[in-house]
Design a protein around this motif. Structure first.
Motif, PDB file in Angstrom:
ATOM      1  N   SER B 109     -29.292  51.944  38.846  1.00  0.00           N
ATOM      2  CA  SER B 109     -30.167  50.772  38.866  1.00  0.00           C
ATOM      3  C   SER B 109     -29.972  50.021  37.549  1.00  0.00           C
ATOM      4  CB  SER B 109     -31.606  51.276  39.014  1.00  0.00           C
ATOM      5  OG  SER B 109     -32.511  50.212  39.033  1.00  0.00           O
ATOM      6  N   PHE B 110     -29.480  48.782  37.653  1.00  0.00           N
ATOM      7  CA  PHE B 110     -29.214  47.948  36.475  1.00  0.00           C
ATOM      8  C   PHE B 110     -30.323  46.912  36.317  1.00  0.00           C
ATOM      9  CE2 PHE B 110     -24.197  48.030  36.591  1.00  0.00           C
ATOM     10  CZ  PHE B 110     -24.216  49.371  36.283  1.00  0.00           C
ATOM     11  N   ASP B 111     -30.903  46.826  35.129  1.00  0.00           N
ATOM     12  CA  ASP B 111     -31.843  45.743  34.809  1.00  0.00           C
ATOM     13  C   ASP B 111     -31.095  44.640  34.070  1.00  0.00           C
ATOM     14  OD1 ASP B 111     -34.036  47.128  35.833  1.00  0.00           O
ATOM     15  OD2 ASP B 111     -34.447  48.114  33.926  1.00  0.00           O
ATOM     16  N   VAL B 112     -31.277  43.400  34.504  1.00  0.00           N
ATOM     17  CA  VAL B 112     -30.545  42.256  33.940  1.00  0.00           C
ATOM     18  C   VAL B 112     -31.488  41.401  33.095  1.00  0.00           C
ATOM     19  CG1 VAL B 112     -29.331  40.115  34.551  1.00  0.00           C
ATOM     20  CG2 VAL B 112     -28.918  42.205  35.870  1.00  0.00           C
ATOM     21  N   ARG B 113     -30.997  40.949  31.943  1.00  0.00           N
ATOM     22  CA  ARG B 113     -31.693  39.941  31.126  1.00  0.00           C
ATOM     23  C   ARG B 113     -30.654  38.897  30.728  1.00  0.00           C
ATOM     24  NH1 ARG B 113     -32.922  41.874  25.610  1.00  0.00           N
ATOM     25  NH2 ARG B 113     -34.111  43.524  26.623  1.00  0.00           N
ATOM     26  N   GLY B 114     -30.823  37.649  31.216  1.00  0.00           N
ATOM     27  CA  GLY B 114     -29.832  36.602  30.943  1.00  0.00           C
ATOM     28  C   GLY B 114     -28.505  36.973  31.569  1.00  0.00           C
ATOM     29  N   ASP B 115     -27.446  37.035  30.737  1.00  0.00           N
ATOM     30  CA  ASP B 115     -26.139  37.409  31.288  1.00  0.00           C
ATOM     31  C   ASP B 115     -25.714  38.811  30.832  1.00  0.00           C
ATOM     32  OD1 ASP B 115     -25.737  36.847  28.656  1.00  0.00           O
ATOM     33  OD2 ASP B 115     -24.047  35.474  28.954  1.00  0.00           O
ATOM     34  N   LYS B 116     -26.722  39.642  30.498  1.00  0.00           N
ATOM     35  CA  LYS B 116     -26.445  41.011  30.026  1.00  0.00           C
ATOM     36  C   LYS B 116     -27.227  42.036  30.834  1.00  0.00           C
ATOM     37  CE  LYS B 116     -24.463  39.884  25.871  1.00  0.00           C
ATOM     38  NZ  LYS B 116     -23.168  40.343  25.393  1.00  0.00           N
ATOM     39  N   ILE B 117     -26.821  43.287  30.669  1.00  0.00           N
ATOM     40  CA  ILE B 117     -27.561  44.412  31.238  1.00  0.00           C
ATOM     41  C   ILE B 117     -28.405  45.009  30.106  1.00  0.00           C
ATOM     42  CG2 ILE B 117     -27.360  46.658  32.400  1.00  0.00           C
ATOM     43  CD1 ILE B 117     -26.195  44.326  34.019  1.00  0.00           C
ATOM     44  N   CYS B 118     -29.722  45.076  30.338  1.00  0.00           N
ATOM     45  CA  CYS B 118     -30.602  45.591  29.272  1.00  0.00           C
ATOM     46  C   CYS B 118     -31.095  47.010  29.555  1.00  0.00           C
ATOM     47  CB  CYS B 118     -31.778  44.655  29.032  1.00  0.00           C
ATOM     48  SG  CYS B 118     -32.845  44.430  30.452  1.00  0.00           S
ATOM     49  N   GLY B 119     -30.855  47.510  30.774  1.00  0.00           N
ATOM     50  CA  GLY B 119     -31.263  48.877  31.083  1.00  0.00           C
ATOM     51  C   GLY B 119     -30.535  49.397  32.300  1.00  0.00           C
ATOM     52  N   TYR B 120     -30.549  50.701  32.431  1.00  0.00           N
ATOM     53  CA  TYR B 120     -29.748  51.369  33.460  1.00  0.00           C
ATOM     54  C   TYR B 120     -30.408  52.706  33.738  1.00  0.00           C
ATOM     55  CZ  TYR B 120     -25.555  54.408  34.274  1.00  0.00           C
ATOM     56  OH  TYR B 120     -24.646  55.331  34.707  1.00  0.00           O
ATOM     57  N   ARG B 121     -30.572  53.047  35.005  1.00  0.00           N
ATOM     58  CA  ARG B 121     -31.081  54.376  35.371  1.00  0.00           C
ATOM     59  C   ARG B 121     -30.112  54.994  36.361  1.00  0.00           C
ATOM     60  NH1 ARG B 121     -34.485  50.793  34.733  1.00  0.00           N
ATOM     61  NH2 ARG B 121     -34.242  50.051  36.874  1.00  0.00           N
ATOM     62  N   GLU B 122     -29.755  56.243  36.124  1.00  0.00           N
ATOM     63  CA  GLU B 122     -28.840  56.909  37.051  1.00  0.00           C
ATOM     64  C   GLU B 122     -29.583  58.020  37.774  1.00  0.00           C
ATOM     65  OE1 GLU B 122     -24.876  57.405  35.737  1.00  0.00           O
ATOM     66  OE2 GLU B 122     -24.420  58.989  37.176  1.00  0.00           O
ATOM     67  N   TYR B 123     -29.308  58.158  39.070  1.00  0.00           N
ATOM     68  CA  TYR B 123     -29.942  59.172  39.918  1.00  0.00           C
ATOM     69  C   TYR B 123     -28.850  59.894  40.698  1.00  0.00           C
ATOM     70  CZ  TYR B 123     -34.089  56.142  39.315  1.00  0.00           C
ATOM     71  OH  TYR B 123     -35.114  55.374  38.808  1.00  0.00           O
ATOM     72  N   PHE B 124     -29.008  61.214  40.840  1.00  0.00           N
ATOM     73  CA  PHE B 124     -28.016  62.010  41.574  1.00  0.00           C
ATOM     74  C   PHE B 124     -28.510  62.331  42.980  1.00  0.00           C
ATOM     75  CE2 PHE B 124     -26.094  64.219  37.568  1.00  0.00           C
ATOM     76  CZ  PHE B 124     -25.505  63.024  37.204  1.00  0.00           C
ATOM     77  N   GLY B 125     -27.640  62.079  43.956  1.00  0.00           N
ATOM     78  CA  GLY B 125     -27.985  62.357  45.342  1.00  0.00           C
ATOM     79  C   GLY B 125     -27.409  63.662  45.847  1.00  0.00           C
ATOM     80  N   SER B 126     -26.582  64.324  45.017  1.00  0.00           N
ATOM     81  CA  SER B 126     -26.037  65.610  45.435  1.00  0.00           C
ATOM     82  C   SER B 126     -25.815  66.464  44.196  1.00  0.00           C
ATOM     83  CB  SER B 126     -24.763  65.411  46.261  1.00  0.00           C
ATOM     84  OG  SER B 126     -24.392  66.637  46.865  1.00  0.00           O
ATOM     85  N   ASP B 127     -25.063  67.550  44.355  1.00  0.00           N
ATOM     86  CA  ASP B 127     -24.974  68.579  43.320  1.00  0.00           C
ATOM     87  C   ASP B 127     -23.683  68.520  42.503  1.00  0.00           C
ATOM     88  OD1 ASP B 127     -23.199  69.271  45.238  1.00  0.00           O
ATOM     89  OD2 ASP B 127     -24.080  71.218  45.714  1.00  0.00           O
ATOM     90  N   GLY B 128     -22.865  67.474  42.719  1.00  0.00           N
ATOM     91  CA  GLY B 128     -21.608  67.368  41.989  1.00  0.00           C
ATOM     92  C   GLY B 128     -20.463  68.127  42.642  1.00  0.00           C
ATOM     93  N   LYS B 129     -20.789  68.834  43.731  1.00  0.00           N
ATOM     94  CA  LYS B 129     -19.744  69.626  44.406  1.00  0.00           C
ATOM     95  C   LYS B 129     -19.411  69.094  45.789  1.00  0.00           C
ATOM     96  CE  LYS B 129     -21.071  73.597  41.738  1.00  0.00           C
ATOM     97  NZ  LYS B 129     -22.201  74.506  41.606  1.00  0.00           N
ATOM     98  N   SER B 130     -20.368  68.428  46.398  1.00  0.00           N
ATOM     99  CA  SER B 130     -20.133  67.891  47.741  1.00  0.00           C
ATOM    100  C   SER B 130     -21.022  66.676  47.933  1.00  0.00           C
ATOM    101  CB  SER B 130     -20.473  68.946  48.796  1.00  0.00           C
ATOM    102  OG  SER B 130     -21.820  69.340  48.627  1.00  0.00           O
ATOM    103  N   TYR B 131     -20.755  65.890  48.988  1.00  0.00           N
ATOM    104  CA  TYR B 131     -21.588  64.718  49.253  1.00  0.00           C
ATOM    105  C   TYR B 131     -22.913  65.138  49.863  1.00  0.00           C
ATOM    106  CZ  TYR B 131     -17.442  61.902  48.406  1.00  0.00           C
ATOM    107  OH  TYR B 131     -16.356  61.308  47.840  1.00  0.00           O
TER     108      TYR B 131
END
Lengths: 131, 131
Positions: B109-131
């Motif tokens: 999830s990217f938060d935008v301010r003007g023409d820049k990215i001011c924040g970012y959140r990453e979420y994992f939907g799996s365990d890194g081994k399979s989809y």
């Protein structure tokens, strides 16, 4: 915003209210009523890891959630994004998981068809122990 | 769609192209150029778990990503949702993590301010081994 986007948002927000109610109380029937028969969901870990197919499987899952979080989970919605078919809710939640303190940051993505939810993907933003 | 929503979408999509390039090649400079100085990001696990503050911290993080995935990661974008300030990308990715096969489902999830990215959140939907 198109009429389709507006409907998607309205249906997903209604479902999310029922989802929040389910987490808080362990009563999932109103949420389950909003799912299509061919509903699918993806979950990140444990015995429901990966793709799960069908409303009956969803019923088992939410029963498992209710049993795991007997005291209920409270959530704080932080952001909502949407398009014509999908709405993503970013929130924090907090409660007791099998009696132990639980906190997480979550993104859930609901796919809407008509006035129902036909799919759901859950993503974890933390480790279940802290935000 | 309002002018603000359109700008947010345009800026976030540009940033996501650079993000994809960074994952594929380990070259993160164009992505980093799009971040505000007070950029913050949340990551689900490991040494960058939780809230990380500042562009310098982001530089360290993406250096760590490049070192962890030396062969590069390829991604398949599955869904995009947005509002006036935020764009969420749901995708699958695949590569080698420290030489071992890696697969995941991710929401960023990217938060935008003007023409820049001011924040970012990453979420994992799996365990890194399979989809």
């Amino acid at each position: 915003m198109t009429a389709e986007s507006e409907n998607t948002l309205r249906v997903a927000q209604q479902a999310f209210e029922h989802f929040e109610h389910g987490l808080a109380t362990g009563e999932w029937s109103v949420f389950l009523d909003m799912l299509t028969e061919d509903f699918t969901f993806w979950f990140p870990m444990g015995k429901f890891h990966g793709l799960n197919v069908g409303k009956e499987r969803a019923r088992e899952f939410f029963q498992y959630v209710a049993e795991s979080f007997r005291g209920g989970i409270t959530l704080i919605l932080e952001r909502l994004t949407s398009n014509e078919t999908t709405v993503v809710f970013e929130f924090r939640d907090e409660g007791l998981l099998l009696g132990q303190p639980y906190k997480n940051r979550i993104a859930v993505s609901f796919d809407v068809r008509g006035d129902k939810i036909c799919g759901y993907r859950e993503y974890f933003g933390s480790d279940g122990k802290s935000y």
